[in-house]
Design a protein around this motif. Structure first.
Motif, PDB file in Angstrom:
ATOM      1  N   UNK A 131       3.982  -2.244 -36.889  1.00 21.17           N
ATOM      2  CA  UNK A 131       3.925  -3.571 -37.273  1.00 21.17           C
ATOM      3  C   UNK A 131       3.148  -3.399 -38.865  1.00 21.17           C
ATOM      4  N   UNK A 132       3.102  -1.914 -39.411  1.00 17.92           N
ATOM      5  CA  UNK A 132       2.536  -1.747 -41.001  1.00 17.92           C
ATOM      6  C   UNK A 132       4.015  -1.283 -41.434  1.00 17.92           C
ATOM      7  N   UNK A 133       4.408  -1.350 -42.458  1.00 17.09           N
ATOM      8  CA  UNK A 133       4.795  -1.263 -43.773  1.00 17.09           C
ATOM      9  C   UNK A 133       4.964   0.393 -43.543  1.00 17.09           C
ATOM     10  N   UNK A 134       6.391   1.107 -42.797  1.00 10.75           N
ATOM     11  CA  UNK A 134       6.624   2.317 -43.443  1.00 10.75           C
ATOM     12  C   UNK A 134       5.833   2.994 -44.663  1.00 10.75           C
ATOM     13  N   UNK A 135       4.553   4.425 -44.321  1.00  9.25           N
ATOM     14  CA  UNK A 135       4.374   4.876 -45.673  1.00  9.25           C
ATOM     15  C   UNK A 135       5.167   6.317 -45.807  1.00  9.25           C
ATOM     16  N   UNK A 136       4.676   6.140 -46.846  1.00  6.26           N
ATOM     17  CA  UNK A 136       5.049   7.122 -48.220  1.00  6.26           C
ATOM     18  C   UNK A 136       4.536   8.341 -47.764  1.00  6.26           C
ATOM     19  N   UNK A 137       2.668   7.739 -47.589  1.00  5.90           N
ATOM     20  CA  UNK A 137       1.718   8.801 -47.581  1.00  5.90           C
ATOM     21  C   UNK A 137       0.920   8.363 -46.183  1.00  5.90           C
ATOM     22  N   UNK A 138       0.106   9.260 -45.714  1.00  6.85           N
ATOM     23  CA  UNK A 138      -1.039   8.836 -44.813  1.00  6.85           C
ATOM     24  C   UNK A 138      -2.192   9.889 -44.975  1.00  6.85           C
ATOM     25  N   UNK A 139      -3.400   9.150 -45.281  1.00 13.24           N
ATOM     26  CA  UNK A 139      -4.441  10.308 -45.574  1.00 13.24           C
ATOM     27  C   UNK A 139      -5.543   9.953 -44.793  1.00 13.24           C
ATOM     28  N   UNK A 140      -6.416  10.754 -43.870  1.00 13.52           N
ATOM     29  CA  UNK A 140      -7.121  11.074 -42.999  1.00 13.52           C
ATOM     30  C   UNK A 140      -8.259  11.318 -42.908  1.00 13.52           C
ATOM     31  N   UNK A 141      -9.611  11.792 -42.622  1.00  4.51           N
ATOM     32  CA  UNK A 141     -10.314  12.184 -42.971  1.00  4.51           C
ATOM     33  C   UNK A 141     -11.483  11.989 -40.999  1.00  4.51           C
ATOM     34  N   UNK A 142     -10.973  13.159 -40.245  1.00  6.66           N
ATOM     35  CA  UNK A 142     -11.007  12.648 -39.076  1.00  6.66           C
ATOM     36  C   UNK A 142     -12.291  13.160 -38.122  1.00  6.66           C
ATOM     37  N   UNK A 143     -12.189  12.432 -37.146  1.00  5.82           N
ATOM     38  CA  UNK A 143     -13.177  13.198 -36.058  1.00  5.82           C
ATOM     39  C   UNK A 143     -13.572  14.454 -35.953  1.00  5.82           C
ATOM     40  N   UNK A 144     -14.431  15.327 -35.951  1.00  3.53           N
ATOM     41  CA  UNK A 144     -13.709  16.892 -36.620  1.00  3.53           C
ATOM     42  C   UNK A 144     -15.166  17.260 -34.981  1.00  3.53           C
ATOM     43  N   UNK A 145     -15.742  16.610 -34.118  1.00  6.69           N
ATOM     44  CA  UNK A 145     -16.473  17.775 -33.634  1.00  6.69           C
ATOM     45  C   UNK A 145     -15.804  17.255 -31.630  1.00  6.69           C
ATOM     46  N   UNK A 146     -14.798  17.772 -31.871  1.00  7.77           N
ATOM     47  CA  UNK A 146     -13.781  18.100 -30.769  1.00  7.77           C
ATOM     48  C   UNK A 146     -14.415  18.649 -29.164  1.00  7.77           C
ATOM     49  N   UNK A 147     -15.409  19.154 -29.421  1.00  6.25           N
ATOM     50  CA  UNK A 147     -16.095  20.608 -28.079  1.00  6.25           C
ATOM     51  C   UNK A 147     -17.759  19.822 -28.300  1.00  6.25           C
ATOM     52  N   UNK A 148     -17.995  19.050 -29.056  1.00  5.76           N
ATOM     53  CA  UNK A 148     -19.239  18.385 -28.788  1.00  5.76           C
ATOM     54  C   UNK A 148     -19.459  17.674 -27.687  1.00  5.76           C
ATOM     55  N   UNK A 149     -21.062  17.302 -27.239  1.00  3.37           N
ATOM     56  CA  UNK A 149     -21.226  16.085 -26.954  1.00  3.37           C
ATOM     57  C   UNK A 149     -21.206  15.050 -27.528  1.00  3.37           C
ATOM     58  N   UNK A 150     -20.969  13.928 -27.278  1.00  6.17           N
ATOM     59  CA  UNK A 150     -21.045  12.160 -28.434  1.00  6.17           C
ATOM     60  C   UNK A 150     -22.395  12.331 -28.770  1.00  6.17           C
ATOM     61  N   UNK A 151     -21.747  11.433 -30.151  1.00  4.50           N
ATOM     62  CA  UNK A 151     -23.476  10.799 -30.289  1.00  4.50           C
ATOM     63  C   UNK A 151     -23.868   9.759 -29.696  1.00  4.50           C
TER      64      UNK A 151
END
Length: 241
Positions: free
Chosen positions: A107-127
């Protein structure tokens, strides 16, 4: 305890509701991403997992003709981001969308750029705090998902910029290849001079060979003050001390 309001030179970030507060990761990424793009060009940016809207505000400041779509799954954080946008001088070019990016992308306009500061606790227990867990955990959005989005939705020659833990780098060559992405730039981020890097800034380009530029950036020297290189990177944002 971090303040509910973080003040930059040209905008403020209210962060009472967002689980992830303003920090070095986000500021470094927002100041560094998309260096090769013409600052006067008209283009569309997606800020995926936008939180307070920090990255959107930084991109809007750096690129005055850009249109930025901030997508945030948490309702309260999205409301706060919208408030930050409305209070800024860039409000007409900032759009906050509350929901799951994988349900909203078409539903969004096609991007020319994507920026992301993603979560990074892949193997840790959830908060224990579910809001913070959603914001930080790979279950909702991770580097895999961000690269999949870029491979599917970025325009040809478009760019994806992320900040990730240093050790994530071993996985990214494969993820890039399967999503038609090539490495444009990589910078290992050293928080204090003499320490090992803990974060890496990544930038990928879609549909063409990347420049494959690699380097390192030290944030603070051994005396605890910002290095000249980091000061120059962030000087347009941080208030002078």
């Amino acid at each position: 305890m971090k303040s509910d309001v973080f003040r930059f030179k040209r905008f403020e970030v209210r962060q009472r509701c967002s689980a992830m507060k303003v920090g070095m990761d986000g500021v470094s990424l927002g100041a560094w991403a998309f260096e090769s793009l013409d600052e006067d060009a008209k283009f569309t940016v997606w800020d995926v997992g936008a939180g307070t809207g920090l990255l959107s505000l930084m991109i809007a400041q750096r690129f005055p003709c850009s249109e930025v779509y901030a997508v945030e799954i948490d309702t309260e954080a999205a409301k706060e981001a919208q408030g930050n946008f409305a209070a800024s001088q860039f409000s007409k070019r900032l759009h906050c969308v509350n929901g799951n990016i994988f349900e909203l992308a078409d539903t969004l306009p096609s991007p020319n750029a994507i920026v992301c500061n993603p979560p990074y606790f892949r193997d840790s227990l959830a908060s224990p705090d579910q809001v913070r867990s959603t914001a930080r955990h790979q279950d909702s959005l991770g580097s895999d998902s961000a690269m999949t989005l870029a491979g599917k939705y970025l325009s040809a020659g478009g760019m994806l910029a992320m900040i990730l833990p240093y050790e994530e780098g071993d996985r990214l060559d494969f993820l890039a290849a399967v999503n038609s992405l090539s490495l444009e730039r990589r910078v290992d981020l050293v928080s204090v001079e003499g320490k090992a890097p803990k974060r890496t800034l990544w930038e990928f380009v879609k549909g063409r060979p990347g420049k494959n530029l690699c380097g390192a950036l030290t944030v603070k020297n051994s005396g605890g003050t910002y290095t000249a290189e980091y000061y120059n990177l962030t000087n347009n944002f941080y208030l002078d001390k």
